[in-house]
Scaffold this motif. Sequence first.
Motif, PDB file in Angstrom:
ATOM      1  N   ASN A  85       0.824  -1.213   0.000  1.00 29.42           N
ATOM      2  CA  ASN A  85       0.000   0.000   0.000  1.00 29.42           C
ATOM      3  C   ASN A  85       0.860   1.267   0.000  1.00 29.42           C
ATOM      4  OD1 ASN A  85      -2.335  -1.607   0.054  1.00 29.42           O
ATOM      5  ND2 ASN A  85      -2.226  -1.774   2.301  1.00 29.42           N
TER       6      ASN A  85
ATOM      7  N   GLY B 225      -7.772  -6.000  -0.361  1.00 30.48           N
ATOM      8  CA  GLY B 225      -7.530  -4.594  -0.622  1.00 30.48           C
ATOM      9  C   GLY B 225      -6.071  -4.203  -0.658  1.00 30.48           C
TER      10      GLY B 225
ATOM     11  N   THR C 121      -3.094  -6.205  -6.900  1.00 29.58           N
ATOM     12  CA  THR C 121      -3.982  -5.822  -5.807  1.00 29.58           C
ATOM     13  C   THR C 121      -4.806  -7.039  -5.422  1.00 29.58           C
ATOM     14  OG1 THR C 121      -4.106  -3.560  -6.633  1.00 29.58           O
ATOM     15  CG2 THR C 121      -5.799  -4.242  -5.060  1.00 29.58           C
TER      16      THR C 121
ATOM     17  N   ASN D 283     -17.081   1.438  -4.615  1.00 24.69           N
ATOM     18  CA  ASN D 283     -16.012   2.303  -4.097  1.00 24.69           C
ATOM     19  C   ASN D 283     -15.299   2.948  -5.275  1.00 24.69           C
ATOM     20  OD1 ASN D 283     -14.015   3.605  -2.707  1.00 24.69           O
ATOM     21  ND2 ASN D 283     -12.925   1.746  -2.054  1.00 24.69           N
TER      22      ASN D 283
ATOM     23  N   SER E   1     -11.504   3.469  -5.481  1.00 21.35           N
ATOM     24  CA  SER E   1     -10.592   2.316  -5.417  1.00 21.35           C
ATOM     25  C   SER E   1      -9.627   2.271  -6.582  1.00 21.35           C
ATOM     26  CB  SER E   1     -11.400   1.021  -5.365  1.00 21.35           C
ATOM     27  OG  SER E   1     -12.121   0.844  -6.582  1.00 21.35           O
TER      28      SER E   1
END
Length: 612
Positions: A424, A448, A476, A580, A583
Motif C-alpha cells: 500500500n 484490498g 492488488t 467504491n 478504489s
Amino acid sequence: MNSFRLRPRVIAAHGLRLALLIAMLLSMTPALPAHAQESAGAAATPAIEVPPSLIDLLEQAPKAPGAIVGEDGFAPDEAVAAAGLPDRTQYAVIDYTVEGNIVNATVQLPASQATFIASGQPDTNFGGLAQLNLGWDQSGPQAMRTLIQFDLSPLPANVQINSASFFINQTLINPPGDAQPMDFRAQLMQQNWNAGSVTWNNANFLGGQSFPLGSIPPAIGWISGPATDVVRAWDSGTPNRGLIITGDETPTLGRWRRFNGRQISALAPFLEVNYTGNCDTAPPVATMNALPTFSPQEFRVFWSAFDPDQPGCPASGVAWYNVRYRVNGGGWINWRNQTPTDNFGFRREAPNGSTVEFQVQAADNAGNLGAWSASVSTRIDSEPPVATVNPLPQFTFLPNFTVTWSGTDNLSGIASYTLQMSRNDGDWFDLIADTTATSFLVTGAQFGDKLEFRVRAVDNVGNVQPWSPNAQAVTTVFSHPVAVVQPFNPPIIQSNAPITNVIPVQWVGFFAPGTTIVRYDLSYRYTDINGATTSWTSVALPTLLTTAINFDYTALGHGDGLYEFFVQATNNLGQTQPFNPSSGTGNSVILDLADRYQVAGYLPIVHNSPVD
C-alpha cells in the motif's frame, strides 16, 4: 672468519712455484652439489636448482699469487715463465676472506686483447707482435699508443668495487738510463676494435673519456698503477670497449717503453680487483597467486617469493618486488616498482570483458634480481547483472500466490537475488535476501492490499544491480470479482473527435479461479462546467454481461463537463464488488464540445470525492 690467502708480499721464484702448485691442487677439488636448504621444522620450500654461492665460485676458481712489483721483485725471462709461473691470461682468485655472509675477494682479471698502433706506420697492424710499445720512437714508428681491453665478465654482479690496479710487465726503457717516470693518459675506447686489424688510421681518434691512471715508473719487471675509477665505471654499466693509452709523445725527447703483451701468459697484463659482496648469488623465485576467472573493476592481487639457501651461504632474504600487468595481450606496464609489499589493490582502467595478466619478479638483499614469473590472468566483469520480477495480474484473488523473477549477467553469472515488497505504497522491505531461488510464495495477503515487488541481483564478482526506483510488478488482492473501466481515448472529447454524440464506455472483469462473473452494474456521475455534481446514478445495461455501451449523455440532458464511471461485478457465489469509486477501478472522461481547453498533454484525472 674463513680465509684463503695465496698472495705473497715478497717471495723467491721457488716459493712462487710452490704456491702455484698448491693453488692448482685446490682448484681441482670437486664442487659440492647446490640445493635449496630448508630450516628444521619449516614448511617445505620449492625444489629448485640454485647456482653456486660466491664462496663456491671463489673456491672452485683457479688460484694465482699476486705479481711482485718493482725492483725488489724479479722479472723472469721467457724460459722461467714457461716453466710454470702463474697464467696471467686467465681469470684467477688471488685472495678471499669470508665473515658471515660478507665476502671480500681479490681477483685477477686478464686482458682479452692488447696491441699498439704507430703514427709513423699508420696502416700497419702490430697485433702479431709479442710486445706493447708506448711513447715516441724516433727511429720510425714515431708516436706509439697502447690499446688494451680487460675481461670483466668474471666479476660477480652486485659487488662493491673497493679498489683496482693494473699490472703490466715492463721490458725496455728508452733512452737507456731514463730515470724519470712516464706520465700517460688512458681514454675509454668509443668503438669496438680488434687487435688483429686495428691501425693508427682507424683507431687513434677513438679515445673518449679520460682516466688519470698515473705514471709508469722506470723499473724493469712488474709495474702497477691505480685503475679503480675505470673499473667502477665499467662495473656500473659503461660499455667496456677497452682503453687507448697515450704516453710521452714529445718528438725531441724520444722517450718510449716496451711491455710484454699476451703472448707470454705468465707476463701478460692484467687487473687486480678487490671487491666486497654477499655470498648469496641465487635470485629469489617469485610467484603470482592465482586469480579467479572473473574479477570486478577493482580487486586485490597477491604475490610471493622464495629466496633459496645455498650450501654454506644462507639466503639474504627477499627485499622487494616488481609487478607488471598488461591488458588483452598488449604491452607490459610497470605497476609496482621495488615494493616491499606482497599485495596491492588493482584500480586501473580495464574495459569490461578485457583480460588482465600479471607477472612479478623479486630481488633479494644481496641485489640478485630474479626472472619474471609465469603470468596469471583474470577477466574484468565491471557491469552489474539485470534482474526483474515477472509480470503479475492486475488483481489477485487468493491470499497466497507466487512471485517469480529472472536475471541475466554478461560474464561471471548471477550469485544471488534479493526480493523486496511494498504494501500500500509503504516502505520497501526484504522478503528474501541473498538467495539463488527465482520464486517466492506470498502468504496471508489481505483484502484490498496493493502489493508491489522489485528484485535486485548480485553477480559472482560482487557487482550489485541498483534498486529500481519503481515497482517491477504490482498486484492488488481482492476476495471478490473486480470490474475495471478501461481508459478513455481521448480523455477529452472535443468537437473534432470521431464520436461526439455519445461516450463509448468499456470495462473488463477479473475473477478468482473456480468462479465466474454473472452480472455487471454500471454507475455514472456528472459534473458540469460550473462545478455542479450529480449523485451516482445507475445505467441500464442491455444484458447482465454487457462489457461496453455508448453512453447517451444527450438523452439525460447533460452537456460539456466531467463524466465518471464505475462498474461493479458479481460472481456466481453471490459476491459483489463493493461500490467504491475511489478504489481506482473506475475511470473518467471530459466532454468539451465547445473546445474550451487547449490540450498540450494528458495527465490522469484522479477523484477522491466521497461516495454519495
